[in-house]
Design a protein around this motif. Structure first.
Motif, mmCIF file in Angstrom:
data_model
loop_
_atom_site.group_PDB
_atom_site.id
_atom_site.type_symbol
_atom_site.label_atom_id
_atom_site.label_comp_id
_atom_site.label_asym_id
_atom_site.label_seq_id
_atom_site.Cartn_x
_atom_site.Cartn_y
_atom_site.Cartn_z
ATOM 1 N N ALA A 53 0.839 -1.205 0.000
ATOM 2 C CA ALA A 53 0.000 0.000 0.000
ATOM 3 C C ALA A 53 0.878 1.261 0.000
ATOM 4 O O ALA A 53 0.597 2.224 -0.725
ATOM 5 C CB ALA A 53 -0.936 -0.007 1.202
ATOM 6 N N ALA A 54 1.947 1.239 0.792
ATOM 7 C CA ALA A 54 2.847 2.406 0.852
ATOM 8 C C ALA A 54 3.488 2.636 -0.519
ATOM 9 O O ALA A 54 3.548 3.765 -1.016
ATOM 10 C CB ALA A 54 3.925 2.178 1.912
ATOM 11 N N LEU A 55 3.944 1.557 -1.152
ATOM 12 C CA LEU A 55 4.584 1.675 -2.465
ATOM 13 C C LEU A 55 3.594 2.164 -3.526
ATOM 14 O O LEU A 55 3.929 3.025 -4.349
ATOM 15 C CB LEU A 55 5.186 0.323 -2.874
ATOM 16 N N GLN A 56 2.365 1.622 -3.486
ATOM 17 C CA GLN A 56 1.358 2.018 -4.479
ATOM 18 C C GLN A 56 1.060 3.509 -4.376
ATOM 19 O O GLN A 56 0.937 4.211 -5.388
ATOM 20 C CB GLN A 56 0.084 1.182 -4.294
ATOM 21 N N GLU A 57 0.974 4.003 -3.130
ATOM 22 C CA GLU A 57 0.696 5.420 -2.923
ATOM 23 C C GLU A 57 1.883 6.268 -3.407
ATOM 24 O O GLU A 57 1.701 7.327 -4.010
ATOM 25 C CB GLU A 57 0.440 5.654 -1.420
ATOM 26 N N ASN A 58 3.086 5.770 -3.152
ATOM 27 C CA ASN A 58 4.285 6.486 -3.568
ATOM 28 C C ASN A 58 4.365 6.613 -5.091
ATOM 29 O O ASN A 58 4.567 7.702 -5.634
ATOM 30 C CB ASN A 58 5.519 5.762 -3.000
ATOM 31 N N ILE A 59 4.181 5.490 -5.793
ATOM 32 C CA ILE A 59 4.295 5.521 -7.260
ATOM 33 C C ILE A 59 3.182 6.381 -7.867
ATOM 34 O O ILE A 59 3.407 7.134 -8.814
ATOM 35 C CB ILE A 59 4.301 4.089 -7.853
ATOM 36 N N ALA A 60 1.972 6.299 -7.284
ATOM 37 C CA ALA A 60 0.863 7.130 -7.778
ATOM 38 C C ALA A 60 1.246 8.607 -7.671
ATOM 39 O O ALA A 60 1.036 9.385 -8.614
ATOM 40 C CB ALA A 60 -0.414 6.841 -6.987
ATOM 41 N N ALA A 61 1.847 8.998 -6.546
ATOM 42 C CA ALA A 61 2.233 10.402 -6.344
ATOM 43 C C ALA A 61 3.279 10.829 -7.376
ATOM 44 O O ALA A 61 3.217 11.938 -7.912
ATOM 45 C CB ALA A 61 2.778 10.599 -4.938
ATOM 46 N N LEU A 62 4.233 9.952 -7.687
ATOM 47 C CA LEU A 62 5.275 10.296 -8.656
ATOM 48 C C LEU A 62 4.700 10.518 -10.053
ATOM 49 O O LEU A 62 5.224 11.304 -10.834
ATOM 50 C CB LEU A 62 6.349 9.199 -8.715
ATOM 51 N N GLU A 63 3.604 9.799 -10.368
ATOM 52 C CA GLU A 63 2.969 9.951 -11.686
ATOM 53 C C GLU A 63 1.860 11.000 -11.660
ATOM 54 O O GLU A 63 1.077 11.106 -12.609
ATOM 55 C CB GLU A 63 2.416 8.600 -12.181
ATOM 56 N N ASN A 64 1.761 11.768 -10.576
ATOM 57 C CA ASN A 64 0.689 12.765 -10.420
ATOM 58 C C ASN A 64 -0.685 12.119 -10.613
ATOM 59 O O ASN A 64 -1.594 12.732 -11.186
ATOM 60 C CB ASN A 64 0.865 13.931 -11.408
ATOM 61 N N GLY A 65 -0.819 10.875 -10.139
ATOM 62 C CA GLY A 65 -2.091 10.155 -10.271
ATOM 63 C C GLY A 65 -2.720 9.922 -8.911
ATOM 64 O O GLY A 65 -2.074 10.092 -7.870
ATOM 65 N N LYS A 66 -3.998 9.514 -8.938
ATOM 66 C CA LYS A 66 -4.708 9.304 -7.670
ATOM 67 C C LYS A 66 -4.549 7.877 -7.149
ATOM 68 O O LYS A 66 -4.541 7.642 -5.946
ATOM 69 C CB LYS A 66 -6.194 9.597 -7.863
ATOM 70 N N PHE A 67 -4.491 6.904 -8.067
ATOM 71 C CA PHE A 67 -4.518 5.505 -7.638
ATOM 72 C C PHE A 67 -3.337 4.726 -8.230
ATOM 73 O O PHE A 67 -3.102 4.795 -9.434
ATOM 74 C CB PHE A 67 -5.822 4.825 -8.083
ATOM 75 N N GLY A 68 -2.634 3.977 -7.382
ATOM 76 C CA GLY A 68 -1.527 3.145 -7.841
ATOM 77 C C GLY A 68 -1.803 1.680 -7.518
ATOM 78 O O GLY A 68 -2.419 1.377 -6.493
ATOM 79 N N LEU A 69 -1.367 0.800 -8.405
ATOM 80 C CA LEU A 69 -1.524 -0.642 -8.170
ATOM 81 C C LEU A 69 -0.233 -1.333 -8.581
ATOM 82 O O LEU A 69 0.284 -1.075 -9.676
ATOM 83 C CB LEU A 69 -2.663 -1.216 -9.013
ATOM 84 N N CYS A 70 0.291 -2.202 -7.707
ATOM 85 C CA CYS A 70 1.524 -2.906 -8.059
ATOM 86 C C CYS A 70 1.243 -4.362 -8.392
ATOM 87 O O CYS A 70 0.331 -4.973 -7.847
ATOM 88 C CB CYS A 70 2.537 -2.800 -6.918
ATOM 89 N N PHE A 71 2.060 -4.897 -9.289
ATOM 90 C CA PHE A 71 1.892 -6.257 -9.802
ATOM 91 C C PHE A 71 3.225 -7.007 -9.716
ATOM 92 O O PHE A 71 4.277 -6.398 -9.550
ATOM 93 C CB PHE A 71 1.387 -6.203 -11.247
ATOM 94 N N SER A 72 3.143 -8.326 -9.862
ATOM 95 C CA SER A 72 4.329 -9.153 -9.688
ATOM 96 C C SER A 72 5.369 -8.958 -10.797
ATOM 97 O O SER A 72 6.507 -9.364 -10.646
ATOM 98 C CB SER A 72 3.924 -10.627 -9.610
ATOM 99 N N SER A 73 4.975 -8.350 -11.909
ATOM 100 C CA SER A 73 5.929 -8.013 -12.975
ATOM 101 C C SER A 73 5.279 -6.968 -13.870
ATOM 102 O O SER A 73 4.060 -6.739 -13.769
ATOM 103 C CB SER A 73 6.291 -9.259 -13.809
ATOM 104 N N GLY A 74 6.078 -6.388 -14.751
ATOM 105 C CA GLY A 74 5.513 -5.479 -15.740
ATOM 106 C C GLY A 74 4.481 -6.211 -16.588
ATOM 107 O O GLY A 74 3.416 -5.661 -16.907
#
Ligand SMILES: *Cc1c(COP(=O)(O)O)cnc(C)c1O
Length: 381
Positions: A53-74
């Motif tokens: 959850a912390a990482l998803q929020e971090n990446i969302a902020a870097l992309e100036n987006g509201k929602f981030g979701l992480c996956f096991s690979s690209g």
């Protein structure tokens, strides 16, 4: 907040139970409930995990987006994006594309009745010509791999909006430090976190960022239903890697510029593909949508001999011959025999992907050493 501050602070809070400044690795599959349904927001780690959850929020902020979701690979992230579609739907994609993306489109999703069209995206008319009432999504990769062409995201976003299509952008090569597709009108931005975001060649992971709440809900449903989620240890490693993303990208771009210029002036080099050059055909677009030009460079040798390319790569000491990109260490690769070997020679050569084409992921070592390494290896051919 500015980028460097977000990279370090977005999504990160001291652990409430101990004050630990670093987000703990919540190595747990499940969470105790006081009474059925009475929990603290976490039930099962496929669905939610605090490190993730912390990482998803971090990446969302870097992309100036509201929602981030992480996956096991690209690839798992790409898989989720295509699963937003239904059989019968059509996708228009850039033709100069990451090999794994081409493979999942044509060898996996085509079997499930989704149709893909591959077009060069330098002319909007070429995209518009493929749009019909079944078209649902445009897929863009920019800069492209390995030819380093630039697609005008704003223009394609305009077309997508006009035709009511989703625009997804694979932002792996540029990173959010150099380019923010959501700000340019894209609906979905996707990353192979494996590359620059993680940055240390020690994790495989993917991420998606969106602004639309319904899209976020649908993607979270797919993330949980299909289950391609990253483990908490990997999320921790990426949280650590991202803290220096801005510093690394500045150095990658600076070293990229130095090496690109060195190659351009070298008598044995035929052509250098790097969007920072003013004579790069898409330089103007690159300069308008990217903050700098990064450390990915491709080049060909005079005479275009496979044997020369191999000899050069064998003699490079600091540039290791390996797949992948975006780590702190410099890598070199040979698309014709490695990443793009499955494409017939005649097709490859149409886009300029010839036998002597070498792709560099310029790392963050001292540029002088990288230049010397390249000069020495060039002397061997
Ligand atoms: C590596 C890569 C992917 C796939 O990501 P994985 O993390 O290897 O699954 C997708 N797109 C681009 C541009 C890549 O470089």
């Amino acid at each position: 907040m500015k980028f460097g501050t977000k990279a370090i602070h977005a999504g990160i809070k001291p652990d409430p139970s101990t004050g630990a400044i670093m987000t703990p690795i919540f190595q747990t599959s499940t969470y105790v409930q006081r009474s059925p349904g009475d929990h603290q927001g976490y039930e099962y780690s496929r669905t939610q995990n605090p490190t993730r959850a912390a990482l998803q929020e971090n990446i969302a902020a870097l992309e100036n987006g509201k929602f981030g979701l992480c996956f096991s690979s690209g690839m798992a992230a790409i898989d989720a994006i295509v699963k937003l579609l239904n059989p019968g739907d059509e996708v228009i994609s850039t033709s100069d594309l990451y090999g794994g993306t081409y493979r999942i489109f044509t060898k996996v999703f085509q079997r499930f009745g989704i149709k893909f069209h591959f077009v060069p995206m330098d002319e909007l008319d070429l995209i518009a010509a493929k749009v019909n009432d079944k078209t649902k999504m445009i897929w863009v990769e920019t800069p492209t791999n390995p030819m380093m062409q630039i697609v005008d995201i704003r223009k394609v976003a305009g077309l997508a909006k006009e035709k009511g299509l989703l625009l997804a952008v694979d932002n792996t090569f540029a990173t959010p430090f150099l380019q923010n597709p959501l700000d340019l009108g894209a609906d979905i931005v996707m990353h192979s976190v494996t590359k620059y975001l993680a940055g240390h060649s020690d994790v495989v992971m993917g991420a998606i960022v969106v602004n639309d709440a319904k899209l976020a809900e649908d993607l979270a449903f797919l993330q949980n239903s299909c289950g391609g989620v990253p483990g908490p240890q990997d999320c921790f490693l990426v949280l650590r890697g991202i803290k220096t993303l801005h510093l690394r990208m500045e150095r990658h771009s600076q070293n990229g510029k130095t090496i690109a210029a060195f190659l351009k002036n070298h008598p044995k080099v035929e052509k250098v593909f790097w969007p920072g050059f003013e004579d790069h055909p898409n330089h103007r677009i690159a300069a308008s949508q990217m903050r700098d030009f990064g450390g990915m460079i491709s080049f060909t040798l005079k005479g275009d001999k496979l044997a020369d390319a191999i000899k050069l790569m064998e003699n490079l000491k600091l540039f290791s011959l390996a797949e992948s990109l975006g780590g702190v260490e410099s890598l070199c690769g040979h698309p014709a025999t490695m990443t793009h070997a499955s494409i017939p020679k005649s097709e490859r050569e149409k886009v300029g992907l010839t036998d002597s084409l070498i792709r560099l992921s310029v790392g963050i070592e001292d540029a002088e050493d990288l230049k010397n390494d390249m000069a020495t290896a060039m002397n061997a051919i």
